[in-house]
Design an enzyme around this catalytic site. Structure first.
Site, PDB file in Angstrom:
ATOM      1  N   ASN A 172     -31.344 -29.878 -11.205  1.00 13.93           N
ATOM      2  CA  ASN A 172     -32.444 -29.440 -10.339  1.00 13.93           C
ATOM      3  C   ASN A 172     -33.719 -29.624 -11.160  1.00 13.93           C
ATOM      4  O   ASN A 172     -33.922 -28.926 -12.163  1.00 13.93           O
ATOM      5  CB  ASN A 172     -32.229 -27.967 -10.001  1.00 13.93           C
TER       6      ASN A 172
ATOM      7  N   ASN B  78     -42.185 -26.552  -3.118  1.00 14.06           N
ATOM      8  CA  ASN B  78     -41.156 -27.542  -2.831  1.00 14.06           C
ATOM      9  C   ASN B  78     -41.742 -28.943  -2.918  1.00 14.06           C
ATOM     10  O   ASN B  78     -42.968 -29.119  -2.941  1.00 14.06           O
ATOM     11  CB  ASN B  78     -40.573 -27.316  -1.432  1.00 14.06           C
TER      12      ASN B  78
ATOM     13  N   CYS C 151     -37.140 -19.819  -6.429  1.00 13.88           N
ATOM     14  CA  CYS C 151     -36.258 -20.888  -6.910  1.00 13.88           C
ATOM     15  C   CYS C 151     -35.633 -20.416  -8.215  1.00 13.88           C
ATOM     16  O   CYS C 151     -36.338 -20.238  -9.221  1.00 13.88           O
ATOM     17  CB  CYS C 151     -37.055 -22.176  -7.120  1.00 13.88           C
TER      18      CYS C 151
ATOM     19  N   ARG D  12     -33.900 -26.576   2.046  1.00 12.83           N
ATOM     20  CA  ARG D  12     -35.070 -26.742   2.907  1.00 12.83           C
ATOM     21  C   ARG D  12     -36.283 -26.988   2.018  1.00 12.83           C
ATOM     22  O   ARG D  12     -36.349 -26.497   0.887  1.00 12.83           O
ATOM     23  CB  ARG D  12     -35.276 -25.502   3.784  1.00 12.83           C
TER      24      ARG D  12
ATOM     25  N   CYS E 165     -28.761 -25.648  -7.045  1.00 11.55           N
ATOM     26  CA  CYS E 165     -29.680 -24.670  -6.444  1.00 11.55           C
ATOM     27  C   CYS E 165     -29.323 -23.301  -6.999  1.00 11.55           C
ATOM     28  O   CYS E 165     -28.208 -22.807  -6.773  1.00 11.55           O
ATOM     29  CB  CYS E 165     -29.559 -24.687  -4.921  1.00 11.55           C
ATOM     30  N   GLY E 166     -30.242 -22.696  -7.731  1.00  9.62           N
ATOM     31  CA  GLY E 166     -29.960 -21.430  -8.400  1.00  9.62           C
ATOM     32  C   GLY E 166     -29.800 -20.260  -7.454  1.00  9.62           C
ATOM     33  O   GLY E 166     -28.859 -19.458  -7.594  1.00  9.62           O
ATOM     34  N   THR E 167     -30.713 -20.135  -6.485  1.00  7.79           N
ATOM     35  CA  THR E 167     -30.569 -19.046  -5.511  1.00  7.79           C
ATOM     36  C   THR E 167     -29.325 -19.281  -4.654  1.00  7.79           C
ATOM     37  O   THR E 167     -28.687 -18.339  -4.194  1.00  7.79           O
ATOM     38  CB  THR E 167     -31.818 -18.908  -4.619  1.00  7.79           C
TER      39      THR E 167
END
EC number: 5.1.1.7
Length: 260
Positions: free
Chosen positions: A13, A65, A74, A190, A199-201
Site C-alpha cells: 500500500n 485518496n 488509512c 473506495r 489495506c490496514g483498516t
C-alpha cells in the site's frame, strides 16, 4: 514550484509523503493531488499524506485518496507516516498524533515495524452473507471460497456502489480462512476505486469481524494481504473491541522532487 516528496509503502500500500509543517501545500487542489498519485503522469501512489504540526500531539495526519479527495482513516498510511515522522526527526520510537478519526498512538522499532493503535469498535452489523463495521473507515467483510481467482475490482465495485451503502460507499474485503488465527484477504478500496495490495483498516476490520462471528477465538490475528503480512491484536469484552493494534512494516522507498 518544485515539490519535495518521499515515497513509502506498507505491505504494498504505497503513499506520497509531504512534510507540510510550514503549511505550504495547496490542500484544496484536488487535481494536483490526483496527478501526484497518478502512476503514469505523476509519482504513483494509492494516496497522499501530509505531515503537519499539531498543538498537542507530535503531529497531525492529513490523508487523501488517489482521486484527490480527503478521506477517512488509512491504517497503512498511518503506519507509514509514523516511519516518515521518525525519518524527519519529529519522533524517536513512539508517536501520538491526530488523524481524521481522532487520536492515535504508535510505536516503531529499529526495523521500522510499526504498531498503530486503531479506534475502538463497538458497532458491528452481522448479516447472513457479510459483516459491516467501521475501523476508521467503513468496511464490508465477506467470506468467499474463490479468493485467488476473484475479479476484485468488478465484484468490489458492485458492492461499493450498491444500495447497501448509498453515495458514501464502503471499502469491500473478500476473505478466505487459512487456519484458526490466519486469514487471507483482498480489498477493493473506495477512492482508489480498485484493488490495492493491502489495506490496514481493512485488515483490522477482517480480524475483528472474524472474531465477532466466531471464525476465530484468538485475539491476535494474522492477515495475509496481496503485498505481505499484517498482524492485528485487540482486547474484547461483550462485543466491544479495545486496544486494537495494526502491526506491520513501513518501508521508505525513495525521495525526489517533482514540478507541481
Amino acid at each position: 514550484m518544485k515539490l519535495t516528496f518521499y515515497k513509502y509503502q506498507g505491505t504494498g500500500n504505497d503513499f506520497v509523503m509531504i512534510d507540510n509543517r510550514t503549511d505550504f501545500f495547496p490542500k484544496k487542489n484536488i487535481q494536483l493531488i490526483e496527478r501526484l498519485c497518478d502512476r503514469r503522469f505523476g509519482i504513483g501512489a494509492d494516496g497522499l499524506i501530509l505531515l503537519e504540526n499539531h498543538p498537542q500531539y507530535d503531529f497531525k495526519m492529513v490523508y487523501y485518496n488517489s482521486d484527490g479527495n480527503e478521506s477517512s482513516m488509512c491504517g497503512n498510511g498511518g503506519r507509514c507516516l509514523v516511519a516518515f515522522a521518525k525519518q524527519m526527526g519529529v519522533i524517536s520510537d513512539k508517536a501520538e498524533f491526530e488523524a481524521v478519526d481522532g487520536y492515535h498512538f504508535a510505536t516503531i522499532n529499529a526495523d521500522n515495524n510499526v504498531a498503530l493503535q486503531m479506534k475502538d469498535v463497538d458497532a458491528i452489523k452481522n448479516e447472513t452473507n457479510y459483516t459491516f463495521l467501521n475501523t476508521g473507515s467503513p468496511h464490508h467483510v465477506a467470506l468467499i471460497s474463490d479468493l485467488e481467482t476473484l475479479d476484485v475490482k468488478s465484484e468490489g465495485s458492485k458492492i461499493r456502489y450498491s444500495d447497501l451503502y448509498g453515495n458514501a460507499g464502503s471499502n469491500v474485503n473478500f476473505v478466505r480462512q487459512i487456519s484458526n488465527d490466519t486469514f487471507a484477504i483482498r480489498t477493493y478500496e473506495r477512492g482508489v476505486e480498485d484493488e490495492t495490495l493491502s489495506c490496514g483498516t481493512g485488515a483490522t476490520a477482517v480480524a475483528i469481524a472474524m472474531h465477532q462471528t466466531g471464525k476465530t477465538k484468538n485475539n491476535t490475528i494474522n492477515i495475509k494481504v496481496q503485498g505481505g503480512k499484517l498482524k492485528v491484536k485487540f482486547e474484547e469484552n461483550n462485543g466491544n473491541y479495545t486496544k486494537v493494534f495494526l502491526i506491520g512494516p513501513a518501508t521508505f522507498v525513495f525521495e525526489g522532487t517533482i514540478n507541481s
